[in-house]
Write a protein that holds these residues in place. Structure first.
Motif, mmCIF file in Angstrom:
data_model
loop_
_atom_site.group_PDB
_atom_site.id
_atom_site.type_symbol
_atom_site.label_atom_id
_atom_site.label_comp_id
_atom_site.label_asym_id
_atom_site.label_seq_id
_atom_site.Cartn_x
_atom_site.Cartn_y
_atom_site.Cartn_z
ATOM 1 N N GLY A 175 -98.038 -80.228 92.217
ATOM 2 C CA GLY A 175 -99.254 -79.653 92.779
ATOM 3 C C GLY A 175 -99.801 -78.492 91.968
ATOM 4 N N ASP A 176 -98.922 -77.812 91.240
ATOM 5 C CA ASP A 176 -99.319 -76.634 90.455
ATOM 6 C C ASP A 176 -100.034 -75.578 91.295
ATOM 7 N N THR A 177 -99.789 -75.504 92.601
ATOM 8 C CA THR A 177 -100.607 -74.577 93.392
ATOM 9 C C THR A 177 -100.081 -73.146 93.370
ATOM 10 N N GLY A 204 -104.014 -81.306 71.167
ATOM 11 C CA GLY A 204 -102.869 -82.168 70.938
ATOM 12 C C GLY A 204 -102.159 -82.506 72.233
ATOM 13 N N GLY A 205 -101.656 -83.732 72.307
ATOM 14 C CA GLY A 205 -100.927 -84.161 73.485
ATOM 15 C C GLY A 205 -99.491 -84.491 73.161
ATOM 16 N N TYR A 206 -98.876 -85.153 74.097
ATOM 17 C CA TYR A 206 -97.482 -85.531 73.938
ATOM 18 C C TYR A 206 -97.301 -86.416 72.710
ATOM 19 N N GLY A 207 -98.329 -87.179 72.383
ATOM 20 C CA GLY A 207 -98.279 -88.082 71.235
ATOM 21 C C GLY A 207 -98.193 -87.373 69.897
ATOM 22 N N SER A 255 -102.471 -80.627 75.889
ATOM 23 C CA SER A 255 -102.331 -81.196 77.228
ATOM 24 C C SER A 255 -101.137 -80.524 77.903
ATOM 25 N N ARG A 256 -101.009 -80.713 79.207
ATOM 26 C CA ARG A 256 -99.862 -80.123 79.896
ATOM 27 C C ARG A 256 -98.562 -80.737 79.398
ATOM 28 N N ALA A 257 -98.602 -82.029 79.094
ATOM 29 C CA ALA A 257 -97.376 -82.678 78.617
ATOM 30 C C ALA A 257 -96.908 -82.053 77.298
ATOM 31 N N ILE A 262 -105.336 -77.217 78.268
ATOM 32 C CA ILE A 262 -106.681 -77.562 78.713
ATOM 33 C C ILE A 262 -106.567 -78.476 79.925
ATOM 34 N N GLY A 263 -107.401 -78.229 80.917
ATOM 35 C CA GLY A 263 -107.407 -79.133 82.060
ATOM 36 C C GLY A 263 -107.547 -78.422 83.381
ATOM 37 N N GLN A 264 -107.317 -79.169 84.426
ATOM 38 C CA GLN A 264 -107.492 -78.665 85.780
ATOM 39 C C GLN A 264 -106.701 -77.392 86.013
ATOM 40 N N THR A 265 -105.464 -77.344 85.536
ATOM 41 C CA THR A 265 -104.661 -76.152 85.763
ATOM 42 C C THR A 265 -104.468 -75.367 84.466
ATOM 43 N N GLY A 266 -105.426 -75.523 83.585
ATOM 44 C CA GLY A 266 -105.431 -74.768 82.345
ATOM 45 C C GLY A 266 -106.843 -74.243 82.114
ATOM 46 N N GLY A 310 -105.388 -89.009 78.339
ATOM 47 C CA GLY A 310 -106.621 -88.865 79.101
ATOM 48 C C GLY A 310 -106.422 -88.927 80.600
ATOM 49 N N ALA A 311 -105.374 -88.273 81.094
ATOM 50 C CA ALA A 311 -105.157 -88.171 82.545
ATOM 51 C C ALA A 311 -106.306 -87.367 83.150
ATOM 52 N N ILE A 312 -106.590 -87.643 84.411
ATOM 53 C CA ILE A 312 -107.750 -87.001 85.045
ATOM 54 C C ILE A 312 -107.643 -85.483 85.051
ATOM 55 N N GLN A 313 -106.401 -84.970 85.192
ATOM 56 C CA GLN A 313 -106.248 -83.509 85.201
ATOM 57 C C GLN A 313 -106.617 -82.919 83.842
ATOM 58 N N HIS A 314 -106.401 -83.694 82.790
ATOM 59 C CA HIS A 314 -106.787 -83.212 81.464
ATOM 60 C C HIS A 314 -108.300 -83.327 81.270
ATOM 61 N N VAL A 315 -108.823 -84.485 81.621
ATOM 62 C CA VAL A 315 -110.257 -84.738 81.431
ATOM 63 C C VAL A 315 -111.090 -83.715 82.214
ATOM 64 N N SER A 326 -111.190 -89.451 69.577
ATOM 65 C CA SER A 326 -109.816 -89.686 70.033
ATOM 66 C C SER A 326 -109.001 -90.320 68.916
ATOM 67 N N ILE A 327 -107.860 -89.706 68.656
ATOM 68 C CA ILE A 327 -106.917 -90.294 67.696
ATOM 69 C C ILE A 327 -105.701 -90.715 68.498
ATOM 70 N N ASN A 328 -105.470 -92.005 68.576
ATOM 71 C CA ASN A 328 -104.402 -92.485 69.451
ATOM 72 C C ASN A 328 -103.880 -93.812 68.914
ATOM 73 N N GLU A 374 -105.979 -98.826 73.879
ATOM 74 C CA GLU A 374 -106.418 -98.878 75.278
ATOM 75 C C GLU A 374 -106.238 -97.548 76.008
ATOM 76 N N ALA A 375 -105.916 -96.477 75.310
ATOM 77 C CA ALA A 375 -105.703 -95.190 75.994
ATOM 78 C C ALA A 375 -106.950 -94.835 76.805
ATOM 79 N N PRO A 376 -106.793 -94.389 78.045
ATOM 80 C CA PRO A 376 -107.952 -94.096 78.902
ATOM 81 C C PRO A 376 -108.950 -93.124 78.270
ATOM 82 N N SER A 433 -102.024 -93.096 64.043
ATOM 83 C CA SER A 433 -101.125 -92.037 64.480
ATOM 84 C C SER A 433 -101.641 -90.681 64.005
ATOM 85 N N VAL A 434 -101.302 -89.658 64.755
ATOM 86 C CA VAL A 434 -101.716 -88.298 64.429
ATOM 87 C C VAL A 434 -101.204 -87.901 63.047
ATOM 88 N N GLU A 435 -99.935 -88.228 62.777
ATOM 89 C CA GLU A 435 -99.315 -87.830 61.507
ATOM 90 C C GLU A 435 -100.071 -88.425 60.315
HETATM 91 C C1 LIG Z 1 -100.835 -80.884 89.640
HETATM 92 C C2 LIG Z 1 -101.016 -81.334 88.240
HETATM 93 C C3 LIG Z 1 -101.813 -80.584 87.377
HETATM 94 C C4 LIG Z 1 -101.987 -80.989 86.059
HETATM 95 N N1 LIG Z 1 -102.786 -80.238 85.228
HETATM 96 C C5 LIG Z 1 -102.971 -80.657 83.956
HETATM 97 C C6 LIG Z 1 -103.816 -79.920 83.049
HETATM 98 O O1 LIG Z 1 -104.384 -78.882 83.382
HETATM 99 N N2 LIG Z 1 -103.964 -80.381 81.787
HETATM 100 C C7 LIG Z 1 -103.350 -81.529 81.349
HETATM 101 O O2 LIG Z 1 -103.528 -81.894 80.179
HETATM 102 N N3 LIG Z 1 -102.563 -82.231 82.169
HETATM 103 C C8 LIG Z 1 -102.352 -81.817 83.449
HETATM 104 N N4 LIG Z 1 -101.519 -82.535 84.263
HETATM 105 C C9 LIG Z 1 -100.711 -83.622 83.669
HETATM 106 C C10 LIG Z 1 -101.476 -84.906 83.506
HETATM 107 O O3 LIG Z 1 -101.432 -85.635 84.715
HETATM 108 C C11 LIG Z 1 -100.823 -85.754 82.387
HETATM 109 O O4 LIG Z 1 -99.466 -85.939 82.670
HETATM 110 C C12 LIG Z 1 -100.947 -85.112 81.006
HETATM 111 O O5 LIG Z 1 -102.277 -84.700 80.769
HETATM 112 C C13 LIG Z 1 -100.523 -86.105 79.966
HETATM 113 O O6 LIG Z 1 -100.531 -85.515 78.700
HETATM 114 P P1 LIG Z 1 -100.641 -86.362 77.369
HETATM 115 O O7 LIG Z 1 -101.886 -87.149 77.395
HETATM 116 O O8 LIG Z 1 -100.442 -85.426 76.250
HETATM 117 O O9 LIG Z 1 -99.330 -87.265 77.440
HETATM 118 P P2 LIG Z 1 -99.164 -88.808 77.691
HETATM 119 O O10 LIG Z 1 -99.859 -89.232 78.911
HETATM 120 O O11 LIG Z 1 -97.727 -89.068 77.543
HETATM 121 O O12 LIG Z 1 -99.949 -89.481 76.488
HETATM 122 C C14 LIG Z 1 -99.544 -89.456 75.170
HETATM 123 C C15 LIG Z 1 -100.533 -90.248 74.373
HETATM 124 O O13 LIG Z 1 -100.208 -90.174 72.997
HETATM 125 C C16 LIG Z 1 -100.345 -91.448 72.402
HETATM 126 N N5 LIG Z 1 -99.461 -91.448 71.226
HETATM 127 C C17 LIG Z 1 -98.117 -91.582 71.184
HETATM 128 N N6 LIG Z 1 -97.667 -91.436 69.938
HETATM 129 C C18 LIG Z 1 -98.738 -91.180 69.163
HETATM 130 C C19 LIG Z 1 -98.920 -90.898 67.778
HETATM 131 N N7 LIG Z 1 -97.906 -90.856 66.935
HETATM 132 N N8 LIG Z 1 -100.174 -90.698 67.326
HETATM 133 C C20 LIG Z 1 -101.241 -90.739 68.191
HETATM 134 N N9 LIG Z 1 -101.119 -91.000 69.491
HETATM 135 C C21 LIG Z 1 -99.880 -91.193 69.982
HETATM 136 C C22 LIG Z 1 -99.979 -92.416 73.474
HETATM 137 O O14 LIG Z 1 -100.569 -93.681 73.220
HETATM 138 C C23 LIG Z 1 -100.575 -91.733 74.714
HETATM 139 O O15 LIG Z 1 -101.917 -92.133 74.917
HETATM 140 C C24 LIG Z 1 -101.355 -82.159 85.586
HETATM 141 C C25 LIG Z 1 -100.581 -82.918 86.459
HETATM 142 C C26 LIG Z 1 -100.410 -82.512 87.768
HETATM 143 C C27 LIG Z 1 -99.578 -83.353 88.681
#
Ligand SMILES: Cc1cc2nc3c(=O)[nH]c(=O)nc-3n(C[C@H](O)[C@H](O)[C@H](O)COP(=O)(O)OP(=O)(O)OC[C@H]3O[C@@H](n4cnc5c(N)ncnc54)[C@H](O)[C@@H]3O)c2cc1C
Lengths: 291, 340
Positions: free
Chosen positions: A128-130, B226-229, B253-255, B268-272, B287-292, B303-305, B309-311, B323-325
């Motif tokens: 929830g991050d609240t 940058g994200g988890y990827g 991203s949060r991840a 960046i995002g809803q809680t950032g 592209g999770a909704i909280q990030h968007v 988008s570099i992914n 099909e990434a959202p 890939s990012v690298e």
């Molecule tokens: C209450 C709550 C609040 C939240 N607030 C936020 C918020 O403020 N901001 C936020 O960002 N998230 C927030 N989140 C988390 C959000 O729901 C997602 O989990 C998060 O945004 C996912 O981050 P991501 O896209 O980096 O990771 P993932 O969803 O794991 O995506 C990783 C992406 O990287 C791609 N990838 C993998 N390897 C490579 C590579 N080598 N090169 C290129 N691409 C690659 C994959 O295809 C995938 O699309 C919140 C969640 C909750 C529950």
């Protein structure tokens, strides 16, 4: 000075690892496919509590959690790392609680336990991050609070000195006990499980986790070792007012939940080839988008 | 009575930007409801320093609480101010920033008044609500809208019976717009001792270090996120290199933050942080909704992914499947060669 410490901990779905297999075709998350974990910042809170216990001999650390019987996992995890005992608040009537109803239930349980010197929880839960429950509990118990704590410096003469994060910086704060603290994820990570404690507590369970009737395995062991029975409380056990618990006690209601479909833009598709990247960079330079 | 209230956050003797954003939103909500907008400012030595700024956002009545112990902020005195003032004034809505202070204060006030509080709203609207179970109809409730965990879903939360309806909003989500340079609102200098018992002043701030804005993410025209990827902290260096070249800022991203690739204040995002750059380069972000929620008003999205099909690709103007690298170093090289 020995301290009585209560750690607030929550079992949460692991929102950090929502893999593709956890997504349904409709784009919603199948919660059952997500592992349930110890809320990360609650582990940071537990570490702070255990450090205080190390420094102040005679102190006790109790884990308090509200949730279904399987949430006893977080209590066991706490026992494995050095907590002394745990309390599971569980009752159907707690279901559907928003942060306010949750804080009511937790505060009633704390009253029942006897007021501690320090209540300590994570800053926020990842589902929830609240960041609301900690301060709401503090207010219900009329306690002072310090949120966003990154380190506890000392507890002396009834006073605690700590460092906390604020927007763009840090503060050093001194406050009298008793107090409620919430701890940030950048505080010290939690120590690992202790092998001896794992042996000691591996069969610790709450009564509701045990078979309702028939033969209970290890019945004798439970009889001999009372610490293997996690205290389990219902609404009635904590003298809770049903009207303030669960859904009934939650002022916030979900009016609607809407599935969001991103309005698809017409996008240019490129490969990672040198030629494609060069083409893009040139295009952006020419349109003065970059550079 | 039953007005819209905004708690203004004070840094020293200046009002924080997030409060102006909320006053702007509060003004609109008050207009819609046909009630007044009231504001609260609590601090030390703020008299004569904050009034004009606050009123200029269309505040009808400003309550000033000026006393030595009210700055730096500590929880109890500010809680007492709001709780006791609200008992008299019975506001229907109270807004505050989802800042360290707002997140410390809001829950205490809601707990004391048993009113509902919704964190990190991304939109606030007025609308009706039917409680089907109780067969009750409510007019003009505050819709507190925020992404919810569980997929690409947004929840609308209401507080039908309890007042005030409380919500926090992150800075940068709403836009600040003045109503008039000299807006003719009423100013009340409140007697602080009437609201705050002496016993509230027990938490002492011994030391304080604030470095204003370590990064300029909010205002940056180009954001490389940058994200988890991205995979590692080391790989994030590639994003910093690209940001250096393009004079942009790095976000995450949060991840990526949770994984320790990047500091939390770049989330960046809803809680950032909410950003509206000219160009947003999403590297390894799904592209999770909280990030968007925190970047959807960006100009051009790249988008570099590795996943075609990434959202996030749906809202991207340019989709680079790779890939990012591999892609980011090529971008750096190509930019160096082609920009003069
Ligand atoms: C209450 C709550 C609040 C939240 N607030 C936020 C918020 O403020 N901001 C936020 O960002 N998230 C927030 N989140 C988390 C959000 O729901 C997602 O989990 C998060 O945004 C996912 O981050 P991501 O896209 O980096 O990771 P993932 O969803 O794991 O995506 C990783 C992406 O990287 C791609 N990838 C993998 N390897 C490579 C590579 N080598 N090169 C290129 N691409 C690659 C994959 O295809 C995938 O699309 C919140 C969640 C909750 C529950």
């Amino acid at each position: 000075m020995s301290l009585k410490i209560v750690v607030l901990a929550k079992q949460v779905p692991d929102t950090r690892n929502v893999g593709k297999d956890a997504m349904t075709p409709e784009g919603t998350v199948n919660r059952a496919a997500l592992p349930a974990i110890f809320n990360p910042e609650d582990l940071n809170a537990l570490e702070q509590a255990l450090r205080l216990k190390d420094e102040h001999p005679g102190s006790s650390v109790s884990i308090l959690t509200m949730g279904p019987p399987r949430a006893t996992d977080v209590i066991r995890e706490g026992l494995f790392r050095g907590a002394d005992n745990g309390y599971l608040l569980t009752d159907r009537a707690f279901a559907g609680a928003d942060t306010l109803a949750t804080s009511y239930a937790l505060s009633m349980a704390i009253r029942k336990m006897g007021m501690p010197d320090i209540i300590i929880g994570g800053r926020q839960a990842i589902d929830g991050d609240t960041a609301q429950v900690g301060p709401q509990v503090a207010q219900k118990l009329d306690l002072n609070q310090v949120t966003y704590v990154t380190a506890i410096e000392s507890v002396k003469d009834g006073k605690i000195t700590l460092v906390r994060s604020i927007d763009g910086g840090i503060e050093r704060v001194e406050a009298p006990l008793p107090i409620l603290l919430t701890v940030n994820g950048n505080a010290a990570p939690c120590r690992p499980r202790n092998a001896k404690l794992v042996m000691k507590y591996k069969r610790a369970t709450a009564p509701m986790e045990r078979p309702a009737d028939g033969q209970m395995p290890y019945a004798e062991e439970y009889e001999k070792k009372p610490y293997l029975t996690v205290t389990q409380w219902s609404v009635a056990d904590v003298d809770g007012d049903l009207a303030q618990c669960g859904l009934a006690g939650s002022p916030t209601k979900v009016k609607a939940v809407q599935n969001i479909v991103f309005k698809a833009k017409e996008s240019k598709r490129l490969t990672g080839s040198e030629a494609d990247i060069e083409g893009l960079v040139k295009e952006l330079l020419e349109s003065h988008t970059i550079g | 009575m039953n007005n819209v209230f905004v708690y203004c956050e004070i840094d020293g003797v200046a009002v924080e930007e997030v409060s102006f954003e909320l006053l702007t939103k509060g003004r609109k909500l008050a207009n819609q409801l046909g009630v007044q907008l009231e504001a609260i400012a609590a601090g030390s030595g703020i008299t004569g320093k904050v009034e004009k700024d606050i009123l200029s956002y269309g505040v009808d009545k400003l309550h000033v609480f000026d006393a030595p112990g009210l700055y730096p902020y500590t929880s109890k005195p500010h809680t007492s101010i709001l709780v006791n003032l609200f008992k008299e004034e019975q506001p229907q809505i109270c807004l505050m920033g989802a800042t360290v202070i707002g997140r410390d204060l809001g829950p205490r006030v809601s707990s004391s008044l048993t009113s509902g509080l919704t964190a990190d709203c991304t939109a606030l609207e007025i609308g009706d609500y039917d409680d089907k179970k109780q067969g009750k109809h409510y007019d003009n409730l505050l819709y507190q809208i925020r992404p919810a965990f569980g997929g690409n879903i947004v929840a609308t939360i209401v507080n039908p019976d309890n007042r005030p309806q409380m919500a926090t909003v992150r800075s940068g989500v709403m836009k600040a717009e003045k109503v008039a340079e000299y807006y003719n609102g009423e100013i009340v200098y409140e007697d602080v001792a009437k609201y705050v018992p002496d016993t509230d002043y027990v938490v002492r701030v011994i030391e304080r270090h604030v470095e204003k804005a370590k990064n300029n993410l909010k205002g940056a025209p180009i954001v490389i996120a940058g994200g988890y990827g991205v995979g590692s902290k080391e790989n994030f260096d590639l994003l910093y290199q690209l940001a250096d070249e393009l004079h942009g800022e790095v976000g995450a991203s949060r991840a990526a933050v949770d994984a320790g690739f990047c500091e939390h204040d770049r989330q960046i995002g809803q809680t950032g942080v909410t950003v509206r750059p000219k160009v947003y380069i999403a590297c390894g972000i799904s592209g999770a909704i909280q990030h968007v929620a925190g970047m959807k008003e960006s100009g051009i999205v790249i988008s570099i992914n590795t996943d075609p099909e990434a959202p996030i690709n749906q809202i991207a103007d340019y989709v680079i499947t790779g890939s990012v690298e591999d892609v980011v170093p090529k971008m750096i090289k190509s930019y160096k060669e082609n920009s003069k």
